[in-house]
Every structure is written in structure tokens, then in C-alpha cells.
Write an enzyme that holds these catalytic residues in place. Sequence first.
Site, mmCIF file in Angstrom:
data_model
loop_
_atom_site.group_PDB
_atom_site.id
_atom_site.type_symbol
_atom_site.label_atom_id
_atom_site.label_comp_id
_atom_site.label_asym_id
_atom_site.label_seq_id
_atom_site.Cartn_x
_atom_site.Cartn_y
_atom_site.Cartn_z
ATOM 1 N N GLU A 147 19.653 47.025 16.764
ATOM 2 C CA GLU A 147 19.433 48.465 16.963
ATOM 3 C C GLU A 147 20.299 48.967 18.116
ATOM 4 O OE1 GLU A 147 16.940 46.195 16.618
ATOM 5 O OE2 GLU A 147 16.635 46.740 14.528
ATOM 6 N N LYS A 178 23.345 52.300 39.295
ATOM 7 C CA LYS A 178 23.893 51.960 40.625
ATOM 8 C C LYS A 178 22.955 51.033 41.393
ATOM 9 C CE LYS A 178 27.516 54.962 41.263
ATOM 10 N NZ LYS A 178 27.344 56.190 40.461
ATOM 11 N N LEU A 191 33.176 40.685 25.631
ATOM 12 C CA LEU A 191 33.447 39.286 25.295
ATOM 13 C C LEU A 191 32.161 38.569 24.892
ATOM 14 C CD1 LEU A 191 35.374 36.948 25.058
ATOM 15 C CD2 LEU A 191 35.067 36.508 27.502
ATOM 16 N N GLU A 192 31.097 38.843 25.607
ATOM 17 C CA GLU A 192 29.836 38.191 25.280
ATOM 18 C C GLU A 192 29.399 38.524 23.848
ATOM 19 O OE1 GLU A 192 26.608 38.409 27.942
ATOM 20 O OE2 GLU A 192 25.279 37.570 26.399
ATOM 21 N N GLN A 241 24.984 32.107 -13.139
ATOM 22 C CA GLN A 241 25.666 33.255 -12.523
ATOM 23 C C GLN A 241 24.944 33.794 -11.297
ATOM 24 O OE1 GLN A 241 26.710 36.452 -15.086
ATOM 25 N NE2 GLN A 241 28.164 35.236 -16.265
ATOM 26 N N SER A 269 15.933 45.579 26.176
ATOM 27 C CA SER A 269 17.043 46.426 25.729
ATOM 28 C C SER A 269 17.446 47.399 26.835
ATOM 29 C CB SER A 269 16.614 47.223 24.493
ATOM 30 O OG SER A 269 16.285 46.336 23.451
ATOM 31 N N GLY A 328 21.468 41.591 23.073
ATOM 32 C CA GLY A 328 21.450 42.986 22.617
ATOM 33 C C GLY A 328 21.074 43.044 21.157
HETATM 34 C C1 LIG Z 1 16.023 32.758 22.612
HETATM 35 C C2 LIG Z 1 16.390 33.851 23.562
HETATM 36 C C3 LIG Z 1 17.306 33.611 24.563
HETATM 37 C C4 LIG Z 1 17.622 34.615 25.476
HETATM 38 N N1 LIG Z 1 18.473 34.318 26.515
HETATM 39 C C5 LIG Z 1 18.656 35.245 27.486
HETATM 40 C C6 LIG Z 1 19.418 34.919 28.646
HETATM 41 O O1 LIG Z 1 19.945 33.803 28.770
HETATM 42 N N2 LIG Z 1 19.542 35.839 29.626
HETATM 43 C C7 LIG Z 1 18.972 37.070 29.521
HETATM 44 O O2 LIG Z 1 19.114 37.843 30.462
HETATM 45 N N3 LIG Z 1 18.269 37.427 28.435
HETATM 46 C C8 LIG Z 1 18.085 36.541 27.417
HETATM 47 N N4 LIG Z 1 17.338 36.874 26.311
HETATM 48 C C9 LIG Z 1 16.741 38.207 26.233
HETATM 49 C C10 LIG Z 1 17.344 39.117 25.171
HETATM 50 O O3 LIG Z 1 18.589 39.590 25.572
HETATM 51 C C11 LIG Z 1 16.342 40.238 24.903
HETATM 52 O O4 LIG Z 1 15.247 39.657 24.238
HETATM 53 C C12 LIG Z 1 16.915 41.356 24.102
HETATM 54 O O5 LIG Z 1 17.864 42.068 24.822
HETATM 55 C C13 LIG Z 1 15.816 42.319 23.632
HETATM 56 O O6 LIG Z 1 14.937 42.678 24.642
HETATM 57 P P1 LIG Z 1 13.361 42.584 24.437
HETATM 58 O O7 LIG Z 1 13.068 41.250 23.949
HETATM 59 O O8 LIG Z 1 12.684 43.018 25.669
HETATM 60 O O9 LIG Z 1 13.050 43.598 23.273
HETATM 61 P P2 LIG Z 1 12.771 45.184 23.421
HETATM 62 O O10 LIG Z 1 13.857 45.786 24.214
HETATM 63 O O11 LIG Z 1 11.386 45.395 23.845
HETATM 64 O O12 LIG Z 1 12.953 45.641 21.920
HETATM 65 C C14 LIG Z 1 11.882 45.629 20.953
HETATM 66 C C15 LIG Z 1 12.374 46.335 19.693
HETATM 67 O O13 LIG Z 1 12.639 47.701 20.000
HETATM 68 C C16 LIG Z 1 13.942 48.047 19.647
HETATM 69 N N5 LIG Z 1 14.487 49.019 20.578
HETATM 70 C C17 LIG Z 1 14.471 48.976 21.928
HETATM 71 N N6 LIG Z 1 15.106 50.036 22.437
HETATM 72 C C18 LIG Z 1 15.532 50.774 21.385
HETATM 73 C C19 LIG Z 1 16.244 51.990 21.255
HETATM 74 N N7 LIG Z 1 16.673 52.664 22.321
HETATM 75 N N8 LIG Z 1 16.500 52.446 20.018
HETATM 76 C C20 LIG Z 1 16.081 51.756 18.926
HETATM 77 N N9 LIG Z 1 15.409 50.632 18.996
HETATM 78 C C21 LIG Z 1 15.140 50.123 20.214
HETATM 79 C C22 LIG Z 1 14.706 46.748 19.711
HETATM 80 O O14 LIG Z 1 15.880 46.789 18.948
HETATM 81 C C23 LIG Z 1 13.686 45.774 19.155
HETATM 82 O O15 LIG Z 1 13.696 45.853 17.762
HETATM 83 C C24 LIG Z 1 17.037 35.897 25.358
HETATM 84 C C25 LIG Z 1 16.143 36.144 24.327
HETATM 85 C C26 LIG Z 1 15.803 35.144 23.439
HETATM 86 C C27 LIG Z 1 14.806 35.452 22.372
#
Ligand SMILES: Cc1cc2nc3c(=O)[nH]c(=O)nc-3n(C[C@H](O)[C@H](O)[C@H](O)COP(=O)(O)OP(=O)(O)OC[C@H]3O[C@@H](n4cnc5c(N)ncnc54)[C@H](O)[C@@H]3O)c2cc1C
Lengths: 264, 379
Positions: free
Chosen positions: B367, B179, B241-242, B279, B132, B364
Site C-alpha cells: 500500500e 527533522k 536501493l533497499e 493446459q 508505515s 514498506g
Molecule cells: C519479518 C519482518 C522483518 C522486519 N525487519 C525489520 C527491520 O529489520 N528493521 C525495521 O526497522 N523494520 C523491520 N520490519 C518492520 C516492517 O518494515 C514493518 O512491519 C512495515 O513497515 C509495516 O509496518 P507495520 O507492521 O507497523 O504495519 P502498519 O503500518 O500498521 O500497517 C498495517 C496495514 O495498514 C496499511 N497502511 C498503513 N498506512 C497506510 C496508508 N497511509 N495508506 C494505506 N494503507 C496504509 C499497511 O499497508 C498495512 O496493510 C520487519 C517486519 C517483519 C514482519
Amino acid sequence: MEIVALMKQVPDTETQIKVNPQGTWIIEDDIKWIMNPYCEFGVEEALRTKEKHGGTVTIVSIGPARAVEAIRTALAMGADKAIHVDDPALVGTTDSLGKARILAKILQSIPFDIIFAGKQAIDDDMAQVGPAVAELLGIPQLTFVNGLEWIDGRTVRVNRQVEGGSQVIECSLPVLITCQKGLNEPRYASLPGIMKAKKKPLETKNLAALGLDPAQVGKEGDTTEILRVELPPPRKPGKIVDGETPEEKAAKLAKLLREEAKVI
Amino acid sequence: MDLLLSEHHRMVRASARKFAEAELGPIAEEIDEQERFPMEVYRKAGELGLIGSIIPEQYGGGGADLLTNGIIKEEMCRVSAGFGMSMNICTNNFCYFIAKYGTESQKRRYIPPVISGEALGSWCLTEPEAGSDALAIRTSYRVENGEYVITGSKTFITNAPIARYFIVVARRQGTKGAKGASLFILERGMEGLSTGPPFRKLGMRCSPTGQVFLDEVRVGPEQVLGVEEEGFKTMFETLDLERILGANTSIGIAQACLDASVRYAKERKQFGKPIAEFQLVRNMLAEMATRLEITRVYTYSLFPLAERGVKLTKEASIAKYYASIMATRAALDAVQIFGGYGYMRDYPVQRYLRDAKLVEIGGGTSEIQKMIIARELLR
Ligand SMILES: Cc1cc2nc3c(=O)[nH]c(=O)nc-3n(C[C@H](O)[C@H](O)[C@H](O)COP(=O)(O)OP(=O)(O)OC[C@H]3O[C@@H](n4cnc5c(N)ncnc54)[C@H](O)[C@@H]3O)c2cc1C
């Protein structure tokens, strides 16, 4: 080669059909419309013919404004141009002969070597328009064709599905062919095809422009009339034959087959 | 709903749906089970112009508007969300990105093999310590005699195990925060670049996900994508867009849930009548359809704005966030409507549920989306 494909837009096979309150036709709102699948075999065969011999593929279709979407799909598949007939006098027509007269009139005004049509439209299942057009034009017709090969640039050999077997016929052009499943596997409209289709010529004509009299080919001129349209009755639940022993069940079943179903 | 669309978009949907049902439909369960990306279907999608729909014609694309790709992605995801996701990484994150920011020679070199369905691209941002918190990436580069030497590792990268090309985000050594990052286009076979085996996942199993290792990968300036050291800025420009496209994945999955649920509710009989007569079942169907259709209209309405370059930070996050919870809800209810059969691997609804969960995480998390929405509101 001048190739023509006759095409009709019909309700999607997956659409739930509802009959109108008067019981005279189906309710057309809310329906998803598609190119008649048998016409699609025709369009595909027209495109393959063009790929083999060169030339142009013209789509001819009768229908209201919505039919343009099916026509564009045929253009997106690769047809070159289209003629669309739309006229208020045609609303509600159900007559195959009237439709055939319109199509024949158009075909008399454009060059053609070979005409493809669906063996029937899956909405009213008449299977008459293709043959009637061939008759009106005075050219040979090959119906229910499920295989086609070219002997030379002017002769086709086709396979026709007939009761219990198939029939092979050779015929020289011009000819009208009605297409059956098995003839080919229609291509998908490609994305570039969809983009190009928008710029291809599509002419919409009314009856006056074709020099046709609504009294002859429009609703008024219908030679047949649909009295009633109804859904098939819901299927009756099956019957389970019970009994103590297999012999007893078999005896009961035989009795039912003879006395109730009257099949043995 | 489709009546709101133009004839062009309806035709795109019809063709994409036909393709997906015929080519992906019969293998959707098998490729999930085997965790196999169906390269043969990807090639056919390329031949049909589905991968490059929004790429300008001079690079072999279709030159269509952005909604066209949204619809294509949705239709692929309706049948196989993993395939739709992998394919869209190639379309949007790789090709469209290069078409927008690449040099003429980058466009000529990298776009055609991907949109023709010959090769896959990938988009490499996430790292073990930077999910994240994307700005926390550690993959870095130094400049030596006009060459760039890149070292680091990426994880969770869609397509990585089989991709030929990689857009990698790395920061210039010694920089911090927003940066100093640059984007590089790397190729399999470059010295120092390797990929790990595919991860074993809950869902999206036909979409291979894996790690990318960069050990002193040395490239010339021709591999830099966009303005040097402005990588994050470039990336943030494309995020709207993503995220909107992320909503399309959810919409596709939810549509699959709705279609399956309606069909099954009419067929399955209990207490002497179809369960569709109860229902409580009807309530689930009505809720599912309502949320789905509203999400679709909202999402579609954003495409023409994105096309014109309107900033949509809040709106894109709303679409992505809401669509993802809409899809997981739809999938949970679809499993519920199928009862015990829904829990069985022989029926596809359990796959929809496993696939749907990803959309609340990838691109993303929910959260993070809510954080952005609130931040924009409180600006
Ligand atoms: C199947 C799959 C395909 C993917 N493909 C790609 C790709 O092609 N390219 C790429 O670059 N990435 C890719 N990703 C990575 C993906 O974008 C990340 O997994 C995602 O952004 C979350 O990061 P993380 O897994 O490190 O979780 P973390 O950032 O460690 O998050 C863990 C938890 O903490 C929460 N959290 C973190 N920060 C905060 C905050 N500030 N406030 C509140 N809650 C927070 C999160 O919401 C989550 O619930 C992929 C992931 C998966 C599972």
C-alpha cells in the site's frame, strides 16, 4: 613448481540435451555451459599442489569463445594464468587425438612439473585426451586418480580406482594425472577471486600461432568421425507380475526371468 | 535471460548458486522448522566474500558493483529467503550504509567483523507505534555534556535477537516530523541495551526477528552515524536501493517456485500423463515465468542507475511492489501445481508461500509503495 590443469567446458549436467536435425551432434544453443566436473577436481588439485609447494597454476583449454567463462571460473578459483585455443578450423572437431596434439604442442612450449586433467569430459565421455597428451609428451600417466599425497617435492603417491578395488602407485615428476571423483572437494570461486580473475593473463591463440596445421589437428584432420548421435530410447514401462498366491507369482517371475529376460 | 548479463555477473550467479545449493539446500527445511539462523553458513558466506561483495576493498570487501549484491541476495533467497534477508541486512543496511556515511574509524571498527561472517548487524527503525508511518518514531535522545542518552524501543527488527551491532534511528527530544532524527551505531553489551526473544513467525523463520530495548543508553559522538539530526534525510537517500533489493528477494523466491513447479509438472502423472500436459497447468507455468522474467529485467536495469546516484523513487517502489505480488502469486500457483503435496510441510513450496508473503509487508508495505508511485505520478 609449474602446475598445469587441462580443462574443458561442457554442457551442464542438468541441461536437457537435444540432438540436431542431421543427427550428428547436439544442439548447442540454449545450453548452459560449465567446467567439466572431472576437470574441476584437476583444477582443485592443481591449486592444492600450489598451496603446498608454491609455484604457478596454468589453465589450458580448447574451445570456442564461450569457453572463456569456464576458464575465468578456474582463474577465480585461484589459478594464475590461462591459455585458450580457439580456431575456426576446430569447429565441429570431435577427435581426441587432434585435441591431444594441440595440448601437447602447448605443453612443449611452457615449463611443467605436473599436469592435471579430468578422467574424461562428461559430454563425449571419451577419456582419451589426458592419456594421449602424456603419450605425446613421453611422460608417465596416472589415470582415474581418486587420492593423492606427496611423498616429497618430486614424488606423488596416488590411489587409482580399479575394478573391485584400488591400486596405489608412486611416481616421480613429471607426470600427468587424470582425476576421478573422490580426489577432493573443489572450492567455490570466491567473490574476490571473481574480481581478481578479470585481471589475470588469459591468452587466446589460434592454430597458426601455435604452429599447427589445421589439416592435422582441425576438423579435416579428424581420425574418427561421428556417424550418428541419438538419445537413449525411452525406458519401457515395467511389468507387474500378477497371480493369486505368492507361489504362483514367484513361478511366473522365474519363468519370465528365464524365458524373456534370459538371466537365469 | 542470463545471456543479458556480463560474464562477471554470470560467474557471480554460478558461484552463489553453487554455494546456496550445497550449503543451504540440505538444511533449508530444518532451519525453517527449528527457527534457527545457520551461523555456520553465514561464516562460510563471509569467507567466500559474499557478504561484503559491494564493500570497498580497503575495508575487506570485494569492491563489486551493486548488481553483484542483488544477484547474490537473489540466489540465497532462492534456496532460503530467510537467510538471504538476514544476510542482506548485514550487507546493505548495515555495512554498505556505514561504508557510505560512516567515519573512517566507524568503517574500520564495524565493517570487517560483519563481512567476515563473524557478527551480524541490524537496522532498527520500526517501533510499535511507528510502522508505515516511520516519522512517528518515539525513540529519543538528549545530549548531556557531549554525550547522547538514548531511550525507547524498536520492534520487528531482523537479526536483533543475535546481532552484535544495531543502527538505531532516534529523534532528538522535542523534535517532530522529518527533522531532528539521528542515527547511532550501538553494540550489544552497552549498558541499557537489551533485546527480546525471537518472534514466532509465519515465514522467514530462520531469520530471527525481535525487539530492541534502549534504556538510557549513553554513547559518545563517535557513535553518531552521518550528519546529526539529518537521520531521516540520510535514510531516505538509501531507500531506493533497499527497495530494489527487496525485489531481489521476491525474484529469488519466484525462481524457486518456477523451478520446483516445472520439475514437478513433468514428474507427476494423473489421467495417465504428466500434469504438465494439461493446459490449465501450462497456463500457470507460462504466467509465472512471464511475470518473473519481466520483473527481473526491470529490477536489474535499476542497479546501474542507482550506482550512478540517479533518483529512482518511483521506479524502486514499482520494482518492490510488483516483485512482491509476483512472488506471492508464483508461490500460490506453485502450491496449486503441487496439489495436496504442496500443502504438506514435507515439500518446500509451502515455505516459499509463507516466505513470499513477507515481501508485501517488510521494507514498506504494498500500500505504501502504491502511495509513493501515485504521489510521484501526480507531482
Ligand atoms: C519479518 C519482518 C522483518 C522486519 N525487519 C525489520 C527491520 O529489520 N528493521 C525495521 O526497522 N523494520 C523491520 N520490519 C518492520 C516492517 O518494515 C514493518 O512491519 C512495515 O513497515 C509495516 O509496518 P507495520 O507492521 O507497523 O504495519 P502498519 O503500518 O500498521 O500497517 C498495517 C496495514 O495498514 C496499511 N497502511 C498503513 N498506512 C497506510 C496508508 N497511509 N495508506 C494505506 N494503507 C496504509 C499497511 O499497508 C498495512 O496493510 C520487519 C517486519 C517483519 C514482519
